[in-house]
Design an enzyme around this catalytic site. Structure first.
Site, PDB file in Angstrom:
ATOM      1  N   ASP A 104      -7.949  -4.810   0.156  1.00  0.00           N
ATOM      2  CA  ASP A 104      -8.525  -5.510  -0.988  1.00  0.00           C
ATOM      3  C   ASP A 104      -8.316  -7.022  -0.939  1.00  0.00           C
ATOM      4  O   ASP A 104      -8.987  -7.757  -1.670  1.00  0.00           O
ATOM      5  CB  ASP A 104      -7.903  -4.984  -2.294  1.00  0.00           C
ATOM      6  CG  ASP A 104      -8.166  -3.506  -2.493  1.00  0.00           C
ATOM      7  OD1 ASP A 104      -9.338  -3.121  -2.489  1.00  0.00           O
ATOM      8  OD2 ASP A 104      -7.201  -2.739  -2.635  1.00  0.00           O
TER       9      ASP A 104
ATOM     10  N   HIS B 246       0.855  -1.178   0.000  1.00  0.00           N
ATOM     11  CA  HIS B 246       0.000   0.000   0.000  1.00  0.00           C
ATOM     12  C   HIS B 246       0.894   1.232   0.000  1.00  0.00           C
ATOM     13  O   HIS B 246       1.977   1.225   0.595  1.00  0.00           O
ATOM     14  CB  HIS B 246      -0.895  -0.009   1.253  1.00  0.00           C
ATOM     15  CG  HIS B 246      -2.002   0.991   1.217  1.00  0.00           C
ATOM     16  ND1 HIS B 246      -1.826   2.303   1.587  1.00  0.00           N
ATOM     17  CD2 HIS B 246      -3.308   0.880   0.850  1.00  0.00           C
ATOM     18  CE1 HIS B 246      -2.964   2.955   1.450  1.00  0.00           C
ATOM     19  NE2 HIS B 246      -3.883   2.113   1.009  1.00  0.00           N
TER      20      HIS B 246
END
Length: 429
Positions: free
Chosen positions: A363, A306
């Site tokens: 996700d 991320h």
């Protein structure tokens, strides 16, 4: 005088104040840099640039912390609801019982959309992507409700937020039904926000759908997890478009378009495609880990890493807990969950990923729950957009009310041709 940072250019020193946030994060205030020095900064991807001062969401990527108005995301997931989270993001405080009841009633009141928008659906191709339809319909709201948008800067935030948060859920369900050739299902007054959405998605005239309590709770939790995430790509798009005083619906539509990108909201769909590929290939997770580590191979593991988090994404931790609790129950068990758990375990023990701080993100597990609830993969990003709606609205409202609000206008470093004369076409070589 507070802390300052000194920049020296050609022997001349300039001082700029250091701003300190409530969590002790620091930023150099360079708003007067070009005026004082003639220089600008260059920061591709805005990796080191603060575009605003905000009191909505706090993230500490190194520690894996996410808080909405100071409240940890883990506590919100355990004790709160999506509707209560919407209120918190708009007001900066949790509602009383009466305030929550009023806000919930507003969501019911504004859940219907203009019947003309149903006709608009007919002009989309049958297999148009639901995200494309949603973005278009949200933008079209400014035509169907122009008086509403004109009031969005001045009206009570409850009404402004409830109208869009409620209608986007209805529009999302409409887009799904359209893509599948199904009749539209209207919202019901007797159902909660998430139960209403599930009913509009999956109810049928020939097969009544009743969302069980666990499915409603899962839906609510996933929306809550996505409600805001500071100055990400889509939120920055909403703020940038809104800074031109574009209407609220156009600003939100720009966020939907940004979210659609595979590097942003589309990542959960990529995760499901990857897990399905591994499953169909015999479930050898190590094979795909080796492929991801091979610089000559274009394959990348989706759902890991991320831009902000250099630790385990706290949202991923919460979703994983719900995912394993729900899907490891007998018939509900999904083989993709087993692959995901095995893949995560191997990645977190591999020095290649540890050194690069590549941990599971939001996700990685969310798509598995969406699938268990019955959603097709092309709806995953739409669900992300529904969840992110209260955050976008709160960020838009904060930006428009800021005392130093200015139209967003980044600078550049030009590297093109210098001044040259126009050459008539018959003299060009």
């Amino acid at each position: 005088m507070g802390e300052v940072a000194t920049i020296t250019i050609d022997g001349q020193s300039y001082e700029f104040p250091v701003l300190v946030g409530s969590e002790n994060e620091r930023g150099i205030d360079i708003r007067s840099l070009r005026k004082e020095t003639g220089y600008i900064t260059l920061d591709s991807g805005y990796m080191n640039t603060g575009a605003c001062i905000s009191n909505i969401t706090f993230i500490d990527g190194e520690q894996g912390i996410l808080r909405y108005h100071g409240i940890p995301i883990e506590q919100m997931a355990e004790h709160s609801s999506f509707v209560e989270t919407c209120y918190l993001l708009q007001h900066g405080r949790l509602p009383t019982a009466d305030q929550l009841k009023r806000f919930s009633s507003l969501l019911n009141e504004f859940s219907l959309v203009h019947e003309g928008m149903r006709q608009l659906l007919n002009f989309f191709p049958l297999h148009a992507h639901p995200m494309n339809i949603l973005g278009s319909l949200v933008n079209a709201l400014s035509s169907f409700y122009p008086h509403v948008d004109a009031n969005s800067l001045t009206e009570a935030i409850d009404i402004c937020a409830a109208r869009l948060i409620s209608k986007v859920r209805t529009l999302a369900a409409y887009s799904y039904r359209k893509a599948n050739g199904l009749p539209v299902v209207y919202p019901r007054q007797d159902l909660s926000y998430s139960a209403n959405f599930l009913n509009m998605m999956f109810s049928s005239p020939v097969n009544d759908y009743v969302a069980d309590e666990e499915s409603v709770r899962l839906m609510d939790m996933l929306l809550l997890m996505h409600a805001d995430h500071e100055q990400n790509c889509s939120t920055s798009a909403v703020r940038l478009v809104g800074s031109s005083q574009a209407n609220l619906y156009a600003s939100i539509s720009s966020g939907i378009s940004a979210l659609w990108g595979p590097l942003h909201g589309g990542a959960n769909q990529a995760v499901m495609n990857m897990l399905s590929q591994i499953h169909e290939d015999g479930g050898d997770t190590q094979k795909y880990i080796d492929m991801a580590k091979d610089k000559s191979n274009k394959f990348r593991l989706s759902g890991f890493g991320h831009r902000v988090y250099k630790n385990y994404d706290p949202r991923a931790r919460v979703i994983k807990k719900y995912c394993t609790n729900t899907l490891e129950k007998g018939a509900a068990k999904d083989p993709l969950l087993g692959i995901a758990l095995k893949l995560e375990e191997q990645v977190l023990q591999d020095d290649y990923f540890i050194e690069r701080k590549l941990f599971p993100n939001v996700d990685f597990y969310s798509g598995i729950i969406y699938k268990a609830l019955g959603f097709p993969t092309n709806m995953f990003t739409v669900l992300f957009a529904i969840g992110r709606m209260p955050g976008w609205i709160a960020q838009w409202k904060e930006m428009t009310n800021a005392s130093d609000a200015k139209i967003g206008r980044p600078r550049q470093i030009y590297t093109g041709a210098q001044t040259r004369d126009y050459v008539p076409i018959d003299q060009r070589l």
